[in-house]
Design a protein around this motif. Structure first.
Motif, short mmCIF file in Angstrom:
data_model
loop_
_atom_site.label_atom_id
_atom_site.label_comp_id
_atom_site.label_asym_id
_atom_site.label_seq_id
_atom_site.Cartn_x
_atom_site.Cartn_y
_atom_site.Cartn_z
N GLU A 140 0.83 -1.20 0.00
CA GLU A 140 0.00 0.00 0.00
C GLU A 140 0.87 1.27 0.00
O GLU A 140 0.57 2.23 -0.70
CB GLU A 140 -0.92 0.00 1.22
CG GLU A 140 -1.83 1.19 1.30
CD GLU A 140 -2.69 1.17 2.55
OE1 GLU A 140 -2.61 2.12 3.34
OE2 GLU A 140 -3.42 0.17 2.72
N ALA A 141 1.96 1.24 0.76
CA ALA A 141 2.87 2.40 0.80
C ALA A 141 3.50 2.63 -0.57
O ALA A 141 3.64 3.78 -1.01
CB ALA A 141 3.95 2.20 1.86
N LEU A 142 3.86 1.57 -1.27
CA LEU A 142 4.41 1.73 -2.62
C LEU A 142 3.36 2.32 -3.56
O LEU A 142 3.69 3.14 -4.42
CB LEU A 142 4.93 0.39 -3.15
CG LEU A 142 6.23 -0.10 -2.52
CD1 LEU A 142 6.51 -1.54 -2.93
CD2 LEU A 142 7.39 0.81 -2.89
N GLY A 143 2.12 1.93 -3.38
CA GLY A 143 1.03 2.51 -4.18
C GLY A 143 0.85 4.00 -3.89
O GLY A 143 0.68 4.81 -4.81
N ILE A 178 5.12 4.12 -10.15
CA ILE A 178 5.68 2.81 -9.79
C ILE A 178 4.61 1.77 -10.06
O ILE A 178 3.50 1.85 -9.52
CB ILE A 178 6.09 2.77 -8.31
CG1 ILE A 178 7.20 3.78 -8.04
CG2 ILE A 178 6.52 1.37 -7.91
CD1 ILE A 178 7.51 3.96 -6.57
N GLU A 179 4.93 0.81 -10.90
CA GLU A 179 4.02 -0.29 -11.22
C GLU A 179 4.55 -1.55 -10.55
O GLU A 179 5.53 -2.12 -11.01
CB GLU A 179 3.94 -0.49 -12.73
CG GLU A 179 3.49 0.74 -13.48
CD GLU A 179 3.69 0.64 -14.98
OE1 GLU A 179 4.20 -0.41 -15.47
OE2 GLU A 179 3.36 1.60 -15.67
N VAL A 180 3.95 -1.95 -9.44
CA VAL A 180 4.37 -3.17 -8.75
C VAL A 180 3.74 -4.35 -9.47
O VAL A 180 2.53 -4.45 -9.57
CB VAL A 180 3.96 -3.16 -7.26
CG1 VAL A 180 4.32 -4.48 -6.59
CG2 VAL A 180 4.61 -1.99 -6.53
N ALA A 181 4.60 -5.23 -9.98
CA ALA A 181 4.12 -6.37 -10.75
C ALA A 181 4.04 -7.64 -9.91
O ALA A 181 3.16 -8.48 -10.14
CB ALA A 181 5.04 -6.61 -11.95
#
Length: 115
Positions: free
Chosen positions: A9-12, A55-58
């Motif tokens: 969630e923090a990366l989002g 940032i796209e977390v895959a």
């Protein structure tokens, strides 16, 4: 200690913040590079891309990064959450060794405005 879900969630939220940024920050993150973020206390790595200021977390997996991403971050989950929440300054955390940032020289020069 922050959970894996809180870190994702923090990366989002960090991605959302970057997409709304302007000026030097927007220019610094307008890259298309592979990205990994190793959360050291959870021993989990999030992988994806920094593309167009977002940032796209895959994916995520247990352990350290399996492949060498162009931009590599490492920190505790609590430090990631604190940075995104504005309670921890990225530059100070990097200078003190709490956050590790590794990238090629050209990318480091572009990203230096984030420090």
């Amino acid at each position: 200690m922050a959970t894996k879900e809180e870190c994702r969630e923090a990366l989002g939220r960090l991605s959302d913040n970057l997409t709304r940024a302007d000026g030097d920050v927007r220019a610094a993150t307008a890259l298309d590079r592979s990205l990994s973020c190793h959360i050291t206390d959870l021993d989990v790595t999030f992988t994806g891309r920094l593309r167009g200021g977002a940032i796209e977390v895959a994916d995520d997996h247990a352990g350290p990064p399996r492949e060498k991403a162009a931009i590599r971050l490492a920190m505790t989950g609590d430090d990631l959450v604190a940075m995104v929440d504005g309670r921890l300054n990225f530059g100070r955390a990097w200078a003190s060794g709490r956050v590790r940032l590794e990238a090629g020289f050209r990318d480091l020069m572009r990203l230096r405005s984030l420090l």
